[in-house]
Design a protein around this motif. Sequence first.
Motif, PDB file in Angstrom:
ATOM      1  N   HIS A   1      31.903 -59.898  13.739  1.00 39.52           N
ATOM      2  CA  HIS A   1      31.622 -60.014  12.307  1.00 39.52           C
ATOM      3  C   HIS A   1      32.367 -58.925  11.524  1.00 39.52           C
ATOM      4  CE1 HIS A   1      29.528 -60.350   8.508  1.00 39.52           C
ATOM      5  NE2 HIS A   1      28.942 -61.450   8.942  1.00 39.52           N
ATOM      6  N   PRO A   2      33.045 -59.302  10.416  1.00 41.64           N
ATOM      7  CA  PRO A   2      33.817 -58.295   9.665  1.00 41.64           C
ATOM      8  C   PRO A   2      32.974 -57.155   9.102  1.00 41.64           C
ATOM      9  CG  PRO A   2      33.811 -60.425   8.515  1.00 41.64           C
ATOM     10  CD  PRO A   2      33.241 -60.659   9.875  1.00 41.64           C
ATOM     11  N   ASP A   3      31.668 -57.400   8.843  1.00 46.09           N
ATOM     12  CA  ASP A   3      30.818 -56.346   8.275  1.00 46.09           C
ATOM     13  C   ASP A   3      30.586 -55.187   9.246  1.00 46.09           C
ATOM     14  OD1 ASP A   3      30.697 -57.770   5.984  1.00 46.09           O
ATOM     15  OD2 ASP A   3      28.549 -58.211   6.053  1.00 46.09           O
ATOM     16  N   LEU A   4      30.829 -55.410  10.537  1.00 47.70           N
ATOM     17  CA  LEU A   4      30.688 -54.316  11.514  1.00 47.70           C
ATOM     18  C   LEU A   4      31.719 -53.214  11.277  1.00 47.70           C
ATOM     19  CD1 LEU A   4      29.919 -56.212  14.832  1.00 47.70           C
ATOM     20  CD2 LEU A   4      28.517 -54.431  13.818  1.00 47.70           C
ATOM     21  N   ALA A   5      32.799 -53.557  10.595  1.00 49.58           N
ATOM     22  CA  ALA A   5      33.835 -52.546  10.323  1.00 49.58           C
ATOM     23  C   ALA A   5      33.350 -51.483   9.342  1.00 49.58           C
ATOM     24  CB  ALA A   5      35.088 -53.228   9.764  1.00 49.58           C
ATOM     25  N   PHE A   6      32.442 -51.843   8.433  1.00 47.13           N
ATOM     26  CA  PHE A   6      32.037 -50.907   7.373  1.00 47.13           C
ATOM     27  C   PHE A   6      31.428 -49.612   7.904  1.00 47.13           C
ATOM     28  CE2 PHE A   6      32.383 -54.772   4.762  1.00 47.13           C
ATOM     29  CZ  PHE A   6      33.126 -54.277   3.710  1.00 47.13           C
ATOM     30  N   PRO A   7      30.417 -49.674   8.811  1.00 53.13           N
ATOM     31  CA  PRO A   7      29.881 -48.386   9.289  1.00 53.13           C
ATOM     32  C   PRO A   7      30.923 -47.528   9.986  1.00 53.13           C
ATOM     33  CG  PRO A   7      28.850 -50.248  10.450  1.00 53.13           C
ATOM     34  CD  PRO A   7      29.649 -50.819   9.341  1.00 53.13           C
ATOM     35  N   TYR A   8      31.819 -48.159  10.772  1.00 56.01           N
ATOM     36  CA  TYR A   8      32.856 -47.366  11.448  1.00 56.01           C
ATOM     37  C   TYR A   8      33.779 -46.711  10.428  1.00 56.01           C
ATOM     38  CZ  TYR A   8      31.401 -49.390  15.910  1.00 56.01           C
ATOM     39  OH  TYR A   8      30.678 -49.756  17.023  1.00 56.01           O
ATOM     40  N   ASN A   9      34.114 -47.447   9.368  1.00 54.03           N
ATOM     41  CA  ASN A   9      34.976 -46.874   8.332  1.00 54.03           C
ATOM     42  C   ASN A   9      34.307 -45.668   7.669  1.00 54.03           C
ATOM     43  OD1 ASN A   9      37.694 -48.130   7.389  1.00 54.03           O
ATOM     44  ND2 ASN A   9      36.845 -47.151   5.589  1.00 54.03           N
ATOM     45  N   TRP A  10      32.978 -45.801   7.451  1.00 52.01           N
ATOM     46  CA  TRP A  10      32.257 -44.684   6.834  1.00 52.01           C
ATOM     47  C   TRP A  10      32.104 -43.505   7.798  1.00 52.01           C
ATOM     48  CZ3 TRP A  10      31.940 -43.358   2.132  1.00 52.01           C
ATOM     49  CH2 TRP A  10      32.044 -44.321   1.140  1.00 52.01           C
ATOM     50  N   PHE A  11      31.886 -43.794   9.083  1.00 53.13           N
ATOM     51  CA  PHE A  11      31.866 -42.692  10.068  1.00 53.13           C
ATOM     52  C   PHE A  11      33.185 -41.931   9.991  1.00 53.13           C
ATOM     53  CE2 PHE A  11      28.896 -45.275  12.998  1.00 53.13           C
ATOM     54  CZ  PHE A  11      27.777 -44.648  12.472  1.00 53.13           C
TER      55      PHE A  11
END
Length: 504
Positions: free
Chosen positions: A320-330
């Motif tokens: 799912h593309p939304d999984l990228a958001f937390p990694y980007n914020w980390f």
Amino acid sequence: MGDYSKALEVYEKAHKIKEQALPSTHPDLATSYNSIGQVHNNMGDYSKALEFYEKSHQIVEKALPPNHPDLALSYNNIGQVYNSMGNYSKALEFYEKAHETFEKALPPTHPSLATSYNNIGGEYNNMGDYSKALEFYEKAHRIKEQALPPTHPELALSYNNIGQVYNNMGDYSKALEFYEKSHETFEKALPPNHPNLATFYNNIGQVYNKTGDYSKALEFYEKAHIIFEKALPLNHPLLATSYDNIGQVYNNMGDYSTALEFYEKEVEITKKALPSNHPHLAVSYNNVGQVYYNMGDYSKALEFHKKNLKIKKKTLPPNHPDLAFPYNWFGRVYRAMKNYSKALENFEEALAIRQKTLRETHPNRAITYSDIGDVHRLMGNYERALSFHRKALDIQENVQCNPLECATTYTNFGETYRQIKDYSAALTYFQKGLEIREKKLPKNHPDLAVIYHNMAKLYLSTRQYSMAMKNIQQALEIAQEKLPSNHPHLLDYRKTFEEIQKNL
């Protein structure tokens, strides 16, 4: 939307009478369970709604033939609750059962089949499979166009759904086109305080927010909020979404304390109304994490982004593309904490997800390219940094995206050129970034302070001390007003100020 508690009281009284008078498998009891389930669903009490819908379904399954349309409606109701609870794969399972039943029982242009296509499209949209979502939404729309008058609210919802997919795909002009069609139809068909109209206002606001037109976004979000406040119970999830949207705009405008206030209202409702692993709660944690990051409280930011990732891993499919958001914020938080290897690791994880799930020219891919480039700059890998910034700009300058994202890439370019002492190129990029930020942001936005600080360091390097002082003073003035007194940016600005002062 009416007095749900009063409706519930009436339905429960009627149900007690039916229970005493009818056998336990009578279809009227199924209708009664269904009505009670509907009210609980409208009130946002999804576990209770599911309980009553399942009771209704048990009776309907025994009483009706397997291809009866009412059985499909029962599957739909259960699917709807799973959707509201954020269990999208389970919702899809029930919507597909409903669709199989409708296909057997109804002609191919029946409106109920359109609803069925629409429900399936919605789950694919929630699961991040946007091309599949678009396929089903368009099937639904074709049936509705044939079966309904052009001002029917269902057509408006259909335009809205297609707009949502284009919005998720990063095609904002197309999204806006369909949202506006939706709005024209809704305004003709619905009273001015109808919740569906509020949903539309939210969607329009979302597009303006993503394209950096924050005053316009706030205008639409506030219109939606006024309607929701009048129409919904105080703990309804849609009201939480409304607080979230308004908080997002204040965050983007650099008013972090107001953003946090709205986000906390949202989290309070979401925790009461939804299960603890609901995707909406993950979004809430993400938003709170963003504000803490902007306020310079990096440990608090990490804490909330970890909560976000934990829920997303449980509830979303692995691609799912939304999984990228937390990694980007980390990545951003670790970069701010000067842990560059950890930052790079997380940005690369985000990029890997986005490369698998989003088209090559999606604006979110450009954001990650720019972030990776900035970490390479901080690690002294200037050629690598420039290479990633070029990848970002290749997307940002050629598709419709938030101009402020482009401004960040220009600023990152400028910093890289400043550090390799190509001061004329650095100044060109800083000025491009500054021009966009000055047009789009309030005069006291912290992102303006960042670029003033960068320019101050450039002028210091080229011994233009009066220009350096002018820029650092502008940066300090904003930071002292908008940031906490211990914010790392403010401490950096003071340090640069002292350096410049020594040379005057």
